[in-house]
Design a protein around this motif. Sequence first.
Motif, PDB file in Angstrom:
ATOM      1  N   UNK A  19     -21.445 -49.275 -20.484  1.00  0.00           N
ATOM      2  CA  UNK A  19     -22.342 -48.182 -20.122  1.00  0.00           C
ATOM      3  C   UNK A  19     -23.726 -48.486 -20.662  1.00  0.00           C
ATOM      4  N   UNK A  20     -24.664 -48.589 -19.758  1.00  0.00           N
ATOM      5  CA  UNK A  20     -26.056 -48.781 -20.135  1.00  0.00           C
ATOM      6  C   UNK A  20     -26.744 -47.434 -20.241  1.00  0.00           C
ATOM      7  N   UNK A  21     -27.642 -47.343 -21.202  1.00  0.00           N
ATOM      8  CA  UNK A  21     -28.441 -46.134 -21.362  1.00  0.00           C
ATOM      9  C   UNK A  21     -29.914 -46.477 -21.220  1.00  0.00           C
ATOM     10  N   UNK A  22     -30.659 -45.530 -20.728  1.00  0.00           N
ATOM     11  CA  UNK A  22     -32.111 -45.671 -20.610  1.00  0.00           C
ATOM     12  C   UNK A  22     -32.729 -44.411 -21.194  1.00  0.00           C
ATOM     13  N   UNK A  23     -33.291 -44.535 -22.374  1.00  0.00           N
ATOM     14  CA  UNK A  23     -33.907 -43.401 -23.054  1.00  0.00           C
ATOM     15  C   UNK A  23     -35.389 -43.350 -22.719  1.00  0.00           C
ATOM     16  N   UNK A  24     -35.852 -42.182 -22.334  1.00  0.00           N
ATOM     17  CA  UNK A  24     -37.236 -42.015 -21.894  1.00  0.00           C
ATOM     18  C   UNK A  24     -38.010 -41.140 -22.865  1.00  0.00           C
ATOM     19  N   UNK A  25     -39.306 -41.396 -22.942  1.00  0.00           N
ATOM     20  CA  UNK A  25     -40.182 -40.574 -23.771  1.00  0.00           C
ATOM     21  C   UNK A  25     -41.604 -40.680 -23.233  1.00  0.00           C
ATOM     22  N   UNK A  26     -42.410 -39.729 -23.630  1.00  0.00           N
ATOM     23  CA  UNK A  26     -43.825 -39.793 -23.308  1.00  0.00           C
ATOM     24  C   UNK A  26     -44.281 -38.903 -22.169  1.00  0.00           C
ATOM     25  N   UNK A  27     -43.357 -38.522 -21.323  1.00  0.00           N
ATOM     26  CA  UNK A  27     -43.685 -37.645 -20.194  1.00  0.00           C
ATOM     27  C   UNK A  27     -42.480 -36.761 -19.928  1.00  0.00           C
ATOM     28  N   UNK A  28     -42.605 -35.891 -18.954  1.00  0.00           N
ATOM     29  CA  UNK A  28     -41.499 -35.003 -18.596  1.00  0.00           C
ATOM     30  C   UNK A  28     -40.475 -35.778 -17.777  1.00  0.00           C
ATOM     31  N   UNK A  29     -39.362 -36.051 -18.405  1.00  0.00           N
ATOM     32  CA  UNK A  29     -38.346 -36.916 -17.804  1.00  0.00           C
ATOM     33  C   UNK A  29     -37.885 -36.399 -16.448  1.00  0.00           C
ATOM     34  N   UNK A  30     -37.733 -35.110 -16.336  1.00  0.00           N
ATOM     35  CA  UNK A  30     -37.187 -34.546 -15.096  1.00  0.00           C
ATOM     36  C   UNK A  30     -38.155 -34.649 -13.924  1.00  0.00           C
TER      37      UNK A  30
END
Length: 120
Positions: A19-30
């Motif tokens: 299972x790969x994960x991609x964590x986001x930050x810095x903007x509104x992910x949705x």
Amino acid sequence: QLQLVESGGGLVQAGGSLRLSCAASGRTFSSYAMGWFRQAPGKEREFVASITRSGDRAYYEDSVKGRFTLSRDNAKNTAYLQMTSLKPEDPAVYYCAARTAAAGPDWQDWGQGTQVTVSS
């Protein structure tokens, strides 16, 4: 710009799962559709899967349909690529990408990639 960090790559036997994960930050992910791409040595980067901003629809490249599942958790700002029944042709560096509706078909932001290796 949305910062993306992939994790979860590694070595797995053929037929196994990761299972790969991609964590986001810095903007509104949705606000971003998310995608996964992969690039094997000597080959061009190719599309693997994408998912809408709400997560209600996902699209897959033909060779991974039925084996890979892309999902997202907007509360956790993370997208997941569940890979099962891994095959010898799946090894590559896997990248997640993001785009807003305004970007059209172009993927705006990219992670640094995570290596997936499959042993036979």
